[in-house]
Design a protein around this motif. Structure first.
Motif, PDB file in Angstrom:
ATOM      1  N   THR A 129       0.872  -1.174   0.000  1.00 17.14           N
ATOM      2  CA  THR A 129       0.000   0.000   0.000  1.00 17.14           C
ATOM      3  C   THR A 129       0.912   1.229   0.000  1.00 17.14           C
ATOM      4  O   THR A 129       2.131   1.098   0.125  1.00 17.14           O
ATOM      5  N   SER A 130       0.336   2.398  -0.107  1.00 17.77           N
ATOM      6  CA  SER A 130       1.162   3.609  -0.096  1.00 17.77           C
ATOM      7  C   SER A 130       1.906   3.739   1.236  1.00 17.77           C
ATOM      8  O   SER A 130       3.044   4.201   1.290  1.00 17.77           O
ATOM      9  N   ILE A 133       4.854   1.417   1.056  1.00 20.26           N
ATOM     10  CA  ILE A 133       5.875   1.967   0.173  1.00 20.26           C
ATOM     11  C   ILE A 133       6.724   2.985   0.924  1.00 20.26           C
ATOM     12  O   ILE A 133       7.957   2.946   0.866  1.00 20.26           O
ATOM     13  N   GLU A 134       6.081   3.886   1.662  1.00 17.72           N
ATOM     14  CA  GLU A 134       6.821   4.883   2.433  1.00 17.72           C
ATOM     15  C   GLU A 134       7.695   4.225   3.489  1.00 17.72           C
ATOM     16  O   GLU A 134       8.851   4.605   3.680  1.00 17.72           O
ATOM     17  N   ASN A 137      10.575   2.305   1.824  1.00 16.15           N
ATOM     18  CA  ASN A 137      11.485   3.314   1.293  1.00 16.15           C
ATOM     19  C   ASN A 137      12.378   3.865   2.396  1.00 16.15           C
ATOM     20  O   ASN A 137      13.584   4.024   2.213  1.00 16.15           O
ATOM     21  N   GLY A 145      10.211   8.504  -3.072  1.00 15.61           N
ATOM     22  CA  GLY A 145       9.377   8.566  -4.264  1.00 15.61           C
ATOM     23  C   GLY A 145       9.821   7.681  -5.403  1.00 15.61           C
ATOM     24  O   GLY A 145       9.132   7.548  -6.411  1.00 15.61           O
ATOM     25  N   GLU A 148       7.462   4.611  -6.292  1.00 14.35           N
ATOM     26  CA  GLU A 148       6.279   4.989  -7.074  1.00 14.35           C
ATOM     27  C   GLU A 148       6.653   5.332  -8.512  1.00 14.35           C
ATOM     28  O   GLU A 148       5.962   4.941  -9.450  1.00 14.35           O
ATOM     29  N   ARG A 149       7.736   6.103  -8.680  1.00 14.35           N
ATOM     30  CA  ARG A 149       8.137   6.502 -10.038  1.00 14.35           C
ATOM     31  C   ARG A 149       8.473   5.303 -10.913  1.00 14.35           C
ATOM     32  O   ARG A 149       8.145   5.275 -12.090  1.00 14.35           O
ATOM     33  N   ASN A 151       7.253   2.396 -10.432  1.00 18.45           N
ATOM     34  CA  ASN A 151       6.055   1.560 -10.414  1.00 18.45           C
ATOM     35  C   ASN A 151       6.372   0.104 -10.057  1.00 18.45           C
ATOM     36  O   ASN A 151       6.010  -0.828 -10.773  1.00 18.45           O
ATOM     37  N   TRP A 152       7.043  -0.073  -8.936  1.00 17.61           N
ATOM     38  CA  TRP A 152       7.381  -1.426  -8.496  1.00 17.61           C
ATOM     39  C   TRP A 152       6.136  -2.277  -8.294  1.00 17.61           C
ATOM     40  O   TRP A 152       6.130  -3.460  -8.633  1.00 17.61           O
ATOM     41  N   VAL A 153       5.088  -1.679  -7.718  1.00 16.56           N
ATOM     42  CA  VAL A 153       3.873  -2.445  -7.400  1.00 16.56           C
ATOM     43  C   VAL A 153       3.235  -2.967  -8.691  1.00 16.56           C
ATOM     44  O   VAL A 153       2.878  -4.153  -8.783  1.00 16.56           O
TER      45      VAL A 153
END
Length: 163
Positions: A129-130, A133-134, A137, A145, A148-149, A151-153
């Motif tokens: 989820t977001s 990801i944070e 990271n 970021g 997300e850039r 697009n691993w998911v």
């Protein structure tokens, strides 16, 4: 000629006392603020030293054949692995590991970092989820970021379907 003595004016002693009190209060405030800044700086130095000591004492049973600097980084990351919610993303072991380097943006060292925190499969990354990801990271000390850039998911979801 002039016999004007400021101390003979009415209220001169009171003015001197008031000025002395104001100077004392200002001195106290400036000293207090200065002391607080020094304390914050020393606490920051202490925290940094404690992290360095922890890095020195942490066991280096991670990856054989890696250089010392890499081992220190991986040890630091491994210590934070418990922060990830594996109930949401799923558990996996090294025996089930996918080649995460297939995902654009993941290289060999980044794959080692992910393995150290328990992320081995495309399915786990696809379940991020977001918030995950944070957190990942931050734990793997990666560029903010970037997940997300790249697009691993999405990439992981496609690769998990093909598998």
């Amino acid at each position: 000629m002039f016999e004007l003595n400021p101390l003979n004016l009415p209220g001169a002693q009171i003015q001197h006392v008031i000025m002395l009190i104001v100077a004392g209060v200002l001195g106290f405030i400036i000293g207090y603020i200065s002391r607080q800044r020094t304390i914050q700086q020393l606490e920051g130095n202490l925290a940094s030293a404690e992290r360095d000591v922890d890095d020195c004492y942490r066991t280096t049973t991670l990856v054989n054949g890696t250089d010392h600097e890499e081992t220190v980084v991986l040890s630091r990351i491994q210590a934070r692995a418990g922060e990830i919610n594996f109930n949401r993303i799923g558990l996996a072991s090294a025996t089930e590991a996918d080649d995460l380097k297939v995902i654009v943006g993941i290289g060999p060292f980044l794959e080692k970092k992910l393995h150290v925190i328990g992320i081995y499969t495309f399915r786990q990354i696809a379940n991020f989820t977001s918030e995950d990801i944070e957190q990942v990271n931050d734990i793997i000390e990666f560029f903010p970021g970037r997940i997300e850039r790249d697009n691993w998911v999405g990439q992981a979801a496609e690769l998990a379907k093909k598998k």
